[in-house]
Design a protein around this motif. Structure first.
Motif, PDB file in Angstrom:
ATOM      1  N   UNK A  37       0.820  -1.217   0.000  1.00  0.00           N
ATOM      2  CA  UNK A  37       0.000   0.000   0.000  1.00  0.00           C
ATOM      3  C   UNK A  37       0.847   1.256   0.000  1.00  0.00           C
ATOM      4  N   UNK A  38       1.899   1.242   0.792  1.00  0.00           N
ATOM      5  CA  UNK A  38       2.802   2.392   0.827  1.00  0.00           C
ATOM      6  C   UNK A  38       3.490   2.579  -0.525  1.00  0.00           C
ATOM      7  N   UNK A  39       3.915   1.480  -1.130  1.00  0.00           N
ATOM      8  CA  UNK A  39       4.591   1.572  -2.437  1.00  0.00           C
ATOM      9  C   UNK A  39       3.687   2.272  -3.455  1.00  0.00           C
ATOM     10  N   UNK A  40       2.422   1.877  -3.497  1.00  0.00           N
ATOM     11  CA  UNK A  40       1.472   2.510  -4.418  1.00  0.00           C
ATOM     12  C   UNK A  40       1.310   3.989  -4.094  1.00  0.00           C
ATOM     13  N   UNK A  41       1.208   4.312  -2.822  1.00  0.00           N
ATOM     14  CA  UNK A  41       1.040   5.706  -2.422  1.00  0.00           C
ATOM     15  C   UNK A  41       2.274   6.541  -2.778  1.00  0.00           C
ATOM     16  N   UNK A  42       3.467   5.987  -2.575  1.00  0.00           N
ATOM     17  CA  UNK A  42       4.688   6.715  -2.900  1.00  0.00           C
ATOM     18  C   UNK A  42       4.809   6.922  -4.407  1.00  0.00           C
ATOM     19  N   UNK A  43       4.363   5.948  -5.185  1.00  0.00           N
ATOM     20  CA  UNK A  43       4.388   6.102  -6.642  1.00  0.00           C
ATOM     21  C   UNK A  43       3.455   7.227  -7.083  1.00  0.00           C
ATOM     22  N   UNK A  44       2.264   7.281  -6.506  1.00  0.00           N
ATOM     23  CA  UNK A  44       1.321   8.369  -6.837  1.00  0.00           C
ATOM     24  C   UNK A  44       1.873   9.724  -6.405  1.00  0.00           C
ATOM     25  N   UNK A  45       2.411   9.770  -5.211  1.00  0.00           N
ATOM     26  CA  UNK A  45       2.970  11.018  -4.690  1.00  0.00           C
ATOM     27  C   UNK A  45       4.129  11.503  -5.552  1.00  0.00           C
ATOM     28  N   UNK A  46       4.989  10.584  -5.934  1.00  0.00           N
ATOM     29  CA  UNK A  46       6.153  10.946  -6.758  1.00  0.00           C
ATOM     30  C   UNK A  46       5.709  11.482  -8.109  1.00  0.00           C
ATOM     31  N   UNK A  47       4.717  10.848  -8.679  1.00  0.00           N
ATOM     32  CA  UNK A  47       4.223  11.294  -9.980  1.00  0.00           C
ATOM     33  C   UNK A  47       3.661  12.710  -9.878  1.00  0.00           C
ATOM     34  N   UNK A  48       2.920  12.985  -8.832  1.00  0.00           N
ATOM     35  CA  UNK A  48       2.340  14.325  -8.639  1.00  0.00           C
ATOM     36  C   UNK A  48       3.415  15.376  -8.388  1.00  0.00           C
ATOM     37  N   UNK A  49       4.483  14.973  -7.681  1.00  0.00           N
ATOM     38  CA  UNK A  49       5.526  15.927  -7.313  1.00  0.00           C
ATOM     39  C   UNK A  49       6.653  16.008  -8.330  1.00  0.00           C
ATOM     40  N   UNK A  50       6.635  15.129  -9.323  1.00  0.00           N
ATOM     41  CA  UNK A  50       7.700  15.133 -10.316  1.00  0.00           C
ATOM     42  C   UNK A  50       9.019  14.636  -9.764  1.00  0.00           C
ATOM     43  N   UNK A  51       8.954  13.618  -8.912  1.00  0.00           N
ATOM     44  CA  UNK A  51      10.163  13.059  -8.319  1.00  0.00           C
ATOM     45  C   UNK A  51      10.080  11.534  -8.406  1.00  0.00           C
ATOM     46  N   UNK A  52      10.860  10.841  -7.603  1.00  0.00           N
ATOM     47  CA  UNK A  52      10.855   9.380  -7.631  1.00  0.00           C
ATOM     48  C   UNK A  52      10.124   8.828  -6.410  1.00  0.00           C
ATOM     49  N   UNK A  53       9.628   7.588  -6.502  1.00  0.00           N
ATOM     50  CA  UNK A  53       9.013   6.966  -5.331  1.00  0.00           C
ATOM     51  C   UNK A  53       9.986   6.855  -4.149  1.00  0.00           C
ATOM     52  N   UNK A  54      11.265   6.656  -4.440  1.00  0.00           N
ATOM     53  CA  UNK A  54      12.261   6.563  -3.359  1.00  0.00           C
ATOM     54  C   UNK A  54      12.346   7.870  -2.578  1.00  0.00           C
ATOM     55  N   UNK A  55      12.300   8.982  -3.283  1.00  0.00           N
ATOM     56  CA  UNK A  55      12.338  10.288  -2.612  1.00  0.00           C
ATOM     57  C   UNK A  55      11.055  10.497  -1.810  1.00  0.00           C
ATOM     58  N   UNK A  56       9.925  10.134  -2.378  1.00  0.00           N
ATOM     59  CA  UNK A  56       8.648  10.282  -1.668  1.00  0.00           C
ATOM     60  C   UNK A  56       8.641   9.447  -0.390  1.00  0.00           C
ATOM     61  N   UNK A  57       9.142   8.211  -0.456  1.00  0.00           N
ATOM     62  CA  UNK A  57       9.202   7.356   0.729  1.00  0.00           C
ATOM     63  C   UNK A  57      10.132   7.911   1.794  1.00  0.00           C
ATOM     64  N   UNK A  58      11.283   8.405   1.374  1.00  0.00           N
ATOM     65  CA  UNK A  58      12.241   8.977   2.319  1.00  0.00           C
ATOM     66  C   UNK A  58      11.673  10.220   2.988  1.00  0.00           C
ATOM     67  N   UNK A  59      10.971  11.049   2.230  1.00  0.00           N
ATOM     68  CA  UNK A  59      10.354  12.255   2.809  1.00  0.00           C
ATOM     69  C   UNK A  59       9.252  11.885   3.798  1.00  0.00           C
ATOM     70  N   UNK A  60       8.490  10.831   3.487  1.00  0.00           N
ATOM     71  CA  UNK A  60       7.451  10.383   4.408  1.00  0.00           C
ATOM     72  C   UNK A  60       8.083   9.928   5.720  1.00  0.00           C
ATOM     73  N   UNK A  61       9.173   9.208   5.619  1.00  0.00           N
ATOM     74  CA  UNK A  61       9.869   8.764   6.827  1.00  0.00           C
ATOM     75  C   UNK A  61      10.302   9.968   7.655  1.00  0.00           C
ATOM     76  N   UNK A  62      10.955  10.922   7.012  1.00  0.00           N
ATOM     77  CA  UNK A  62      11.493  12.087   7.721  1.00  0.00           C
ATOM     78  C   UNK A  62      10.405  12.933   8.365  1.00  0.00           C
ATOM     79  N   UNK A  63       9.315  13.152   7.637  1.00  0.00           N
ATOM     80  CA  UNK A  63       8.315  14.107   8.100  1.00  0.00           C
ATOM     81  C   UNK A  63       7.176  13.500   8.909  1.00  0.00           C
TER      82      UNK A  63
END
Length: 118
Positions: free
Chosen positions: A70-96
């Protein structure tokens, strides 16, 4: 600017509860993951996924896999919206969102791959 977009997308994911259970995950699966975290068998990771520290029962492993899917899917959607990668989206979620919610005594895996107890 890309960091700001990623932060906004991650904040939106957090508002939807991505830091907890995914929509496809049952409450019993979330309970298994929470129990594994409280027992020190699993923990959050710097990549935004739940990791296994020690051996866990098959049903707990299945619950962790469901949460991570579920998280993988969410990070992929977030990355697409933000113009970044799922790895960056996941790392930002961890940090914030994820790191600040880790309770005292629980474990997490830092960006260097080391398990650390809070």
């Amino acid at each position: 600017m890309a960091y700001r977009k990623t932060f906004i997308a991650v904040a939106a994911l957090a508002a939807l509860g991505v830091a907890g259970a995914s929509f496809a995950q049952t409450s019993s699966q979330k309970a298994l993951v929470d129990q594994a975290k409280s027992e020190g068998k699993a923990g959050e990771q710097a990549d935004g996924f739940v990791g296994v520290r020690t051996s866990v029962a098959p049903d707990t492993r299945e619950a962790i896999d469901a949460m991570n899917a579920g998280r993988r899917q969410a990070y992929e959607r977030s990355a697409q919206q933000a113009g970044t990668t799922p790895a960056v989206a996941g790392a930002r979620m961890f940090e914030t969102q994820l790191l600040p919610r880790i309770s005292s005594g629980q474990w997490y895996r830092n960006a260097q791959g080391q398990w650390v107890q809070r």
